[in-house]
Design a protein around this motif. Structure first.
Motif, PDB file in Angstrom:
ATOM      1  N   TYR A   1      42.761 -29.324 -47.311  1.00  8.65           N
ATOM      2  CA  TYR A   1      43.982 -29.856 -47.829  1.00  8.65           C
ATOM      3  C   TYR A   1      43.647 -30.633 -49.321  1.00  8.65           C
ATOM      4  O   TYR A   1      44.929 -31.091 -49.640  1.00  8.65           O
ATOM      5  CB  TYR A   1      44.662 -30.835 -46.985  1.00  8.65           C
ATOM      6  N   PHE A   2      42.736 -30.113 -49.940  1.00 10.82           N
ATOM      7  CA  PHE A   2      42.428 -31.090 -51.224  1.00 10.82           C
ATOM      8  C   PHE A   2      43.639 -30.721 -52.213  1.00 10.82           C
ATOM      9  O   PHE A   2      43.935 -31.670 -53.051  1.00 10.82           O
ATOM     10  CB  PHE A   2      41.114 -30.547 -51.839  1.00 10.82           C
ATOM     11  N   ALA A   3      44.060 -29.454 -52.430  1.00  8.69           N
ATOM     12  CA  ALA A   3      44.930 -29.016 -53.429  1.00  8.69           C
ATOM     13  C   ALA A   3      46.476 -30.262 -53.074  1.00  8.69           C
ATOM     14  O   ALA A   3      46.753 -30.587 -54.061  1.00  8.69           O
ATOM     15  CB  ALA A   3      45.302 -27.870 -53.610  1.00  8.69           C
ATOM     16  N   ASP A   4      46.577 -29.826 -51.807  1.00 11.44           N
ATOM     17  CA  ASP A   4      47.826 -30.869 -51.541  1.00 11.44           C
ATOM     18  C   ASP A   4      47.690 -32.333 -51.793  1.00 11.44           C
ATOM     19  O   ASP A   4      48.641 -33.141 -51.976  1.00 11.44           O
ATOM     20  CB  ASP A   4      48.288 -30.300 -50.043  1.00 11.44           C
ATOM     21  N   LEU A   5      46.431 -32.905 -51.318  1.00 12.98           N
ATOM     22  CA  LEU A   5      46.283 -34.146 -51.515  1.00 12.98           C
ATOM     23  C   LEU A   5      46.297 -34.711 -52.880  1.00 12.98           C
ATOM     24  O   LEU A   5      46.710 -35.573 -53.404  1.00 12.98           O
ATOM     25  CB  LEU A   5      44.870 -34.604 -50.906  1.00 12.98           C
ATOM     26  N   GLN A   6      45.843 -33.628 -53.664  1.00 15.05           N
ATOM     27  CA  GLN A   6      45.712 -33.838 -55.307  1.00 15.05           C
ATOM     28  C   GLN A   6      47.359 -34.159 -55.843  1.00 15.05           C
ATOM     29  O   GLN A   6      47.378 -35.148 -56.518  1.00 15.05           O
ATOM     30  CB  GLN A   6      45.109 -32.921 -55.814  1.00 15.05           C
ATOM     31  N   THR A   7      47.921 -33.150 -55.413  1.00 15.44           N
ATOM     32  CA  THR A   7      49.421 -33.274 -55.745  1.00 15.44           C
ATOM     33  C   THR A   7      50.201 -34.684 -55.109  1.00 15.44           C
ATOM     34  O   THR A   7      50.856 -35.306 -55.996  1.00 15.44           O
ATOM     35  CB  THR A   7      50.256 -32.096 -55.255  1.00 15.44           C
ATOM     36  N   LEU A   8      49.735 -34.879 -53.883  1.00 16.27           N
ATOM     37  CA  LEU A   8      50.265 -36.033 -53.265  1.00 16.27           C
ATOM     38  C   LEU A   8      49.842 -37.178 -54.179  1.00 16.27           C
ATOM     39  O   LEU A   8      50.525 -38.125 -54.496  1.00 16.27           O
ATOM     40  CB  LEU A   8      50.037 -36.060 -51.876  1.00 16.27           C
ATOM     41  N   LEU A   9      48.652 -37.460 -54.246  1.00 14.64           N
ATOM     42  CA  LEU A   9      47.958 -38.719 -54.991  1.00 14.64           C
ATOM     43  C   LEU A   9      48.636 -39.005 -56.406  1.00 14.64           C
ATOM     44  O   LEU A   9      49.095 -39.970 -56.866  1.00 14.64           O
ATOM     45  CB  LEU A   9      46.644 -38.637 -54.999  1.00 14.64           C
ATOM     46  N   LEU A  10      48.613 -37.752 -57.035  1.00 14.22           N
ATOM     47  CA  LEU A  10      49.133 -37.815 -58.488  1.00 14.22           C
ATOM     48  C   LEU A  10      50.798 -38.377 -58.647  1.00 14.22           C
ATOM     49  O   LEU A  10      51.267 -39.127 -59.178  1.00 14.22           O
ATOM     50  CB  LEU A  10      49.018 -36.319 -59.052  1.00 14.22           C
ATOM     51  N   LYS A  11      51.506 -37.712 -57.478  1.00 16.63           N
ATOM     52  CA  LYS A  11      52.860 -37.985 -57.175  1.00 16.63           C
ATOM     53  C   LYS A  11      52.877 -39.944 -57.044  1.00 16.63           C
ATOM     54  O   LYS A  11      53.800 -40.407 -57.466  1.00 16.63           O
ATOM     55  CB  LYS A  11      53.449 -37.443 -56.475  1.00 16.63           C
TER      56      LYS A  11
END
Length: 651
Positions: free
Chosen positions: A156-166
């Motif tokens: 889920y790294f890509a999803d986490l990246q998007t989430l953390l940036l948000k």
């Protein structure tokens, strides 16, 4: 059990020492039964006061590891559901965080076993909730779970990246931004795969953007978290910075010279520039950043305080700036000397005494790294320094003396031909010689590869209590303790001073409660740790602390000392001596305890008697260090059983 346990939890929180001890003993007996888990869960959900709910969560975190495998599937589900409810419904932040800590422990066992498949889904949903508290606690859990079940997050790294940036761009909550930055830092520490690590390069613009907004709004603590992430990026061998190094340097320099900011914030910014100078100096050279850095750092040396006792200020801007210049000089001397020489030549005749002081200090700072270049212009450089020795201001003359001392060490043999111009005698009116000290890199403790290497090789990691005075150092202590435990080392904490404990009580307990295997304190410090009054006895404090820390050492001056373990305390009588100098007695006592622990001593009373004898020896002499022959004789005079007790102390 639930009803009786509720009464015991309330009794545990009572100020009466005897009642508290009775409650502790009974809770300890009940905790051996797996049914203590549902009972604690019930009180976590239903207790009327937050203190009781928090205590229930704390005890649950300690006991659930040993009982989890014994619970039925239905009970496991109830535990997980109750924890989720506590996180989402609980109104008390301390209780909510305590419940999150329990989730981290349970997840360590439940997630790999496939017993909590919906946890990540819940966290993703919670992190996007409209409620600030939900978003914050989800990010806190993402951060803590990375250390225990980090591999679960890889798909889920890509999803986490998007989430953390948000979340880092959350305009409504500083707490969410802080939690997001912490989570980014945790993922960065966990990630070792080269492709995944490089993805953190995409975070840099957003981190900088958040940090700039926080500086503008006065949320400097968030900016400090950003600098800590940059620290991790800088020390990584992966090519993470790229062209972003220019933006990082620009922002760091802006913060460094902003005198309206807290000294700790400015120091953190200067430290980032220092790490770049140490680890990424070729990148600084490539992007032509050396001169802009020096143009900021050289004037910062002039920010010395008017107060003579400012030598104790570990966050002093002038010292941190000098460290940057020194590091650059060691790595890029040809790029450093011209700019520093120009600064010194320009400001040696300034009407501002601090700039005159800085002009010669800078020459002394670069003398080790730029020695060949200084030798080529030695006559001109000496004219600047010797002129400063005739300055009417004491501060300028002191800086000139420092520079001459550096020249004498690093400009051999050329400096010898100028001896007739540079022999200086400095005395004070009372005929005592002066002492000039440059603290350099000892000002602040930072977590770097050198400290990490030392921790990886140590058996006992000792944390000095006085270090808790500095916020950035507290974060270093926390990380160092985590690494020490991860490497199997014991963690010892010294209390240092009552006022220090009172000023940083929560910080001390964060370290002591989560990491300490050993604690050293005198009787007053022990009472301060327990929030006991002066009327409480040292033995009561020792017993109390030993419920939280496996090994407790409490000294009580001429009255003797105590060793606590598992709720009990052993009295150690004082060793006779004629006092000469009590300085160092506590450290001497601690050395005896650590010697015994490292030797695997089982006789706790004998260990305490050795410690008391060492302390008495130090008190009976001038100076704090044992002579070698005394140390050898003391070790020989105590015949210990050497069966290992490492498991008991560290458990």
């Amino acid at each position: 059990m639930a009803q009786s346990l509720e009464l015991l939890l309330i009794q545990f929180l009572m100020p009466d020492n005897d009642a508290r001890r009775q409650a502790e003993d009974q809770i300890k007996r009940l905790a051996k039964d797996p049914q203590v888990v549902p009972a604690l869960v019930q009180h976590l959900r239903t207790a009327k006061t937050p203190n009781v709910r928090q205590l229930a969560a704390v005890l649950l975190r300690k006991r659930i590891t040993g009982h989890w495998a014994k619970l039925s599937p239905q009970m496991k589900q109830e535990v997980k559901q109750s924890l989720i409810e506590s996180i989402t419904i609980e109104n008390s932040p301390p209780v909510r965080r305590a419940s999150a800590n329990v989730v981290s422990v349970v997840a360590k066992y439940a997630v790999p076993a496939g017993e909590w498949p919906d946890l990540l889904t819940f966290l993703f949903q919670c992190s996007q909730s409209a409620q600030e508290d939900h978003r914050e606690v989800a990010l806190i859990l993402f951060s803590s779970l990375t250390e225990t079940i980090g591999n679960t997050f890889r798909p889920y790294f890509a999803d986490l990246q998007t989430l953390l940036l948000k979340c880092m761009q959350d305009e409504n909550s500083s707490r969410v931004r802080v939690a997001a930055l912490k989570a980014v830092g945790s993922f960065l520490e966990f990630t070792s795969d080269g492709d995944d690590v490089v993805k953190f390069r995409d975070f840099i613009p957003s981190i900088l953007n958040v940090a700039r907004k926080c500086i503008a709004s006065g949320e400097e603590d968030v900016a400090i978290l950003a600098f800590e992430i940059f620290d991790e990026l800088i020390e990584s061998p992966a090519p993470l910075l790229g062209d972003s190094v220019k933006s990082i340097v620009q922002f760091s320099l802006e913060v460094s010279c902003n005198q309206t900011l807290e000294s700790s914030t400015r120091h953190q910014a200067i430290q980032i520039v220092s790490w770049l100078a140490k680890y990424k100096y070729t990148s600084l050279k490539k992007h032509k950043l050396v001169i802009p850095i020096l143009q900021v750092m050289c004037p910062l040396i002039a920010e010395s305080s008017d107060q003579e006792d400012n030598d104790d200020d570990d966050l002093a801007t002038d010292r941190a700036a000098a460290e940057v210049i020194d590091t650059l000089a060691m790595n890029l001397p040809k790029h450093v000397f011209p700019t520093v020489f120009e600064f010194s030549s320009m400001y040696s005749q300034s009407t501002d005494l601090k700039f005159r002081e800085a002009s010669v200090t800078a020459l002394g700072v670069i003398s080790e790294g730029c020695y060949d270049l200084i030798k080529e212009k030695l006559d001109v450089v000496l004219n600047i320094v010797l002129g400063a020795l005739r300055d009417p201001e004491k501060m300028v003359r002191g800086a000139a003396s420092f520079a001459l001392g550096q020249f004498a060490e690093y400009l051999q043999p050329e400096i010898l031909s100028h001896y007739q111009r540079t022999v200086i005698v400095l005395t004070t009116p009372d005929a005592q010689r002066t002492m000039l000290a440059y603290q350099g890199t000892s000002s602040v403790v930072n977590y770097d590869s050198c400290l990490a290497s030392l921790i990886s090789k140590t058996n006992v990691f000792v944390v000095e209590g006085y270090l808790f005075e500095l916020p950035d150092t507290i974060r270093t202590i926390t990380k160092a303790c985590e690494e020490a435990h991860r490497n199997g080392a014991l963690v010892a904490v010294t209390a240092s001073d009552v006022s220090c404990i009172e000023r940083h009580y929560d910080d001390f307990w964060d370290i002591v409660g989560n990491y300490a295997d050993i604690i050293f304190a005198n009787s007053d410090e022990a009472r301060a740790f327990c929030h006991f009054s002066a009327d409480e006895s040292p033995i009561s404090a020792t017993r109390y602390l030993s419920h939280f820390v496996p090994f407790v050492s409490v000294t009580d001056g001429i009255n003797g000392s105590y060793i606590g373990a598992k709720g009990e305390a052993i009295y150690i009588p004082p060793s006779p001596c004629v006092p000469v100098d009590t300085c160092g007695a506590g450290d001497a006592y601690a050395s005896g305890i650590l010697y015994g622990i490292l030797r695997g001593v089982t006789d706790l009373k004998g260990m305490g008697e050795l410690a008391a004898t060492i302390a008495a020896t130090v008190v009976g002499q001038q100076g704090t260090r044992l002579r070698v022959q005394d140390a050898v004789e003391l070790a020989r005079s105590h015949d210990f059983r050497l069966n290992s007790v490492g498991t008991d102390v560290g458990s």
